[in-house]
Design a protein around this motif. Structure first.
Motif, PDB file in Angstrom:
ATOM      1  N   ASP A  73       0.855  -1.163   0.000  1.00 31.14           N
ATOM      2  CA  ASP A  73       0.000   0.000   0.000  1.00 31.14           C
ATOM      3  C   ASP A  73       0.907   1.235   0.000  1.00 31.14           C
ATOM      4  OD1 ASP A  73      -1.325   2.224   1.678  1.00 31.14           O
ATOM      5  OD2 ASP A  73      -2.996   0.900   1.177  1.00 31.14           O
ATOM      6  N   ARG A  75       0.928   3.846   1.625  1.00 29.38           N
ATOM      7  CA  ARG A  75       1.203   4.398   2.960  1.00 29.38           C
ATOM      8  C   ARG A  75       2.074   3.460   3.789  1.00 29.38           C
ATOM      9  NH1 ARG A  75      -4.867   4.980   2.847  1.00 29.38           N
ATOM     10  NH2 ARG A  75      -4.519   2.870   3.548  1.00 29.38           N
ATOM     11  N   ARG A  76       2.540   2.393   3.199  1.00 32.61           N
ATOM     12  CA  ARG A  76       3.336   1.405   3.940  1.00 32.61           C
ATOM     13  C   ARG A  76       4.654   1.144   3.221  1.00 32.61           C
ATOM     14  NH1 ARG A  76       1.124  -0.639   8.093  1.00 32.61           N
ATOM     15  NH2 ARG A  76      -1.058  -0.973   8.406  1.00 32.61           N
ATOM     16  N   THR A  90       4.416   1.292   8.851  1.00 38.21           N
ATOM     17  CA  THR A  90       3.950   2.575   8.343  1.00 38.21           C
ATOM     18  C   THR A  90       5.140   3.486   8.144  1.00 38.21           C
ATOM     19  OG1 THR A  90       1.848   2.322   9.467  1.00 38.21           O
ATOM     20  CG2 THR A  90       2.449   4.550   8.787  1.00 38.21           C
ATOM     21  N   ARG A  94       4.877   9.206   5.324  1.00 38.36           N
ATOM     22  CA  ARG A  94       3.515   9.168   4.784  1.00 38.36           C
ATOM     23  C   ARG A  94       2.460   8.930   5.855  1.00 38.36           C
ATOM     24  NH1 ARG A  94       4.014   6.164  -1.035  1.00 38.36           N
ATOM     25  NH2 ARG A  94       5.547   7.571  -1.866  1.00 38.36           N
ATOM     26  N   ALA A  95       2.823   9.044   7.101  1.00 35.26           N
ATOM     27  CA  ALA A  95       1.858   8.825   8.182  1.00 35.26           C
ATOM     28  C   ALA A  95       0.754   9.856   8.101  1.00 35.26           C
ATOM     29  CB  ALA A  95       2.567   8.909   9.530  1.00 35.26           C
ATOM     30  N   PRO A  96      -0.466   9.457   8.397  1.00 30.24           N
ATOM     31  CA  PRO A  96      -1.566  10.436   8.393  1.00 30.24           C
ATOM     32  C   PRO A  96      -1.299  11.540   9.419  1.00 30.24           C
ATOM     33  CG  PRO A  96      -2.389   8.193   8.534  1.00 30.24           C
ATOM     34  CD  PRO A  96      -0.905   8.122   8.673  1.00 30.24           C
TER      35      PRO A  96
END
Length: 108
Positions: A73, A75-76, A90, A94-96
């Motif tokens: 993904d 984000r990973r 994670t 790109r961490a939220p």
């Protein structure tokens, strides 16, 4: 016996190409008898030894018997040689934002 790079189904002497993701040493009887281990892939056919399996690159994962690496993904990320996305980490870049803010609050 069946030659290396091929498998010969039980009861037959007709060699068949070893599938991608697997290797077939001499006397292999089934196409999936010798899969590349998790964390490795093999995109070509007609291979004869485990050493031909390629290490899965960073940001991808390769389950056992993989013919190609699979992208994580966005984000990973994964370490080189990951066998599943479950082991993904994670990526801090790109961490939220919500997670990033909670981490900052905890460190204050």
């Amino acid at each position: 016996p069946c030659p290396a790079t091929k498998y010969c189904p039980l009861g037959t002497s007709v060699p068949v190409s070893c599938p991608a993701g697997h290797y077939c040493p001499e006397a292999t009887e089934t196409p999936f008898q010798f899969p590349c281990p998790g964390g490795f892939y093999l995109s070509s056919t007609d291979n004869f030894e485990q050493g031909q399996c390629q290490l899965c690159p960073v940001g991808t994962y390769c389950p056992q018997g993989a013919a190609a690496e699979r992208q994580c993904d966005p984000r990973r990320t994964t370490a080189r040689g990951a066998s599943s996305s479950v082991h993904s980490m994670t990526s801090p870049a790109r961490a939220p934002m919500r997670l990033l803010r909670s981490i900052l609050r905890m460190s204050l």
